[in-house]
Each structure stands twice: as structure tokens, then as C-alpha cells.
Design an enzyme around this catalytic site. Structure first.
Site, PDB file in Angstrom:
ATOM      1  N   GLU A 173       0.827  -1.213   0.000  1.00 11.30           N
ATOM      2  CA  GLU A 173       0.000   0.000   0.000  1.00 11.30           C
ATOM      3  C   GLU A 173       0.860   1.261   0.000  1.00 11.30           C
ATOM      4  OE1 GLU A 173      -2.134  -2.997   2.801  1.00 11.30           O
ATOM      5  OE2 GLU A 173      -0.089  -2.568   2.150  1.00 11.30           O
ATOM      6  N   CYS A 203      -0.466   1.293   7.265  1.00  7.55           N
ATOM      7  CA  CYS A 203      -0.980   1.559   5.925  1.00  7.55           C
ATOM      8  C   CYS A 203      -2.312   2.305   5.975  1.00  7.55           C
ATOM      9  CB  CYS A 203      -1.096   0.265   5.143  1.00  7.55           C
ATOM     10  SG  CYS A 203       0.517  -0.486   4.798  1.00  7.55           S
ATOM     11  N   CYS A 225      -2.764  -2.938   7.402  1.00 10.81           N
ATOM     12  CA  CYS A 225      -2.359  -2.809   8.802  1.00 10.81           C
ATOM     13  C   CYS A 225      -2.580  -1.359   9.258  1.00 10.81           C
ATOM     14  CB  CYS A 225      -0.886  -3.196   8.961  1.00 10.81           C
ATOM     15  SG  CYS A 225       0.268  -2.000   8.222  1.00 10.81           S
TER      16      CYS A 225
END
Length: 150
Positions: free
Chosen positions: A54, A85, A82
Site C-alpha cells: 500500500e 498503511c 495494517c
């Protein structure tokens, strides 16, 4: 291109990451219906703990579009992002994020944490999930199954 084609492009990035020995996660960033950036996990290759798919795609899109604000953009990713990101997506002001498979161990878009669209944050985005989830999850399972057998 369709949403399925965008996820398929992200899956192609994930497969490429796996071939390089990285955890197979891929992303594509879309603006005006076109892919403007691609990303795949590069943590090991770059010796960079922030080089998630990402982040790689967000950085590239910002360069391509000439702005760190990515208004009007959508991110398609193979695994639920996560917390790091998700935070980057908020700061980039993405309009939308679509992920394939949920991450019950580190997902920050509802599975473990709910970083995106927290009511106290000043930016909200559309979040969708599940497109090609089985294929994305199997790619990860087979990658880790193979690593454990070595």
C-alpha cells in the site's frame, strides 16, 4: 477496467512479490478509472519496514500525480491493511479502499482495529471488502505453507 480487474492486477503484484521471496501482498492505485501506481511488498528487498504494498503504491501515485493528496483515488489491495498503511491512506486522503481478504491477525479496517473511518478522524473513506477474497487468502496460505516446509 472493472473492480475485479483492479483486484486481479493487485494479485499479479502479490504473485510477483512472492516470486521475490516477499509476503505476497499487492496493491494498485486508481485515478479516473486508470491504474496510476502499482505496489507490492518490498520489505526484504528494500530493508524497509514501511515498504508494504500500500505504501509503495501511495508513494508512486503521489509522484505520478504530483501531489501527496490523492483525492479522487481508490486503492485496491489483496489483504486488509495494517494500522501503518491505514494511517497513510488517511493522510493521503484517498476516497476509497477495496481489499480482498480480511487479516484476522493485523487488519486495521475492522478485523483487529478500526483505524479507517474512526469517528474522531477528520477524513472518512469508502471501504469495501471481499472481491476475490478466496484467491487472495489462498495465495497467502500457500506462500506460508511452502515456507514452513523448507
Amino acid at each position: 477496467m472493472t473492480e475485479i480487474e483492479f483486484i486481479q492486477a493487485a494479485l499479479a503484484e502479490a504473485r510477483s512479490a512472492a516470486q521475490a521471496g516477499e509476503v505476497p501482498i499487492g496493491a494498485v492505485l486508481v485515478h479516473d478509472g486508470e491504474i496510476v501506481a502499482r505496489g507490492q511488498n518490498r520489505v526484504l528487498r528494500d530493508n524497509d519496514p514501511t515498504a508494504h504494498a500500500e505504501i509503495v503504491s501511495i508513494r508512486e501515485a503521489a509522484r505520478v500525480l504530483g501531489n501527496y493528496r490523492l483525492n479522487g483515488c481508490s486503492l485496491f489491495v489483496t489483504l486488509e491493511p495494517c494500522a501503518m498503511c491505514a494511517g497513510a491512506m488517511i493522510h493521503a486522503r484517498l476516497d476509497r479502499m477495496v481489499f480482498a481478504a480480511a487479516d484476522p491477525k493485523a487488519g486495521a479496517c475492522g478485523s483487529v482495529l478500526s483505524v479507517l473511518n474512526h469517528p474522531q478522524l477528520n477524513h472518512q473513506m469508502l471501504v469495501e471488502q471481499g472481491i476475490m477474497a478466496d484467491e487472495a487468502a489462498e495465495l497467502l496460505r500457500s506462500f506460508f505453507r511452502e515456507r514452513r516446509s523448507v
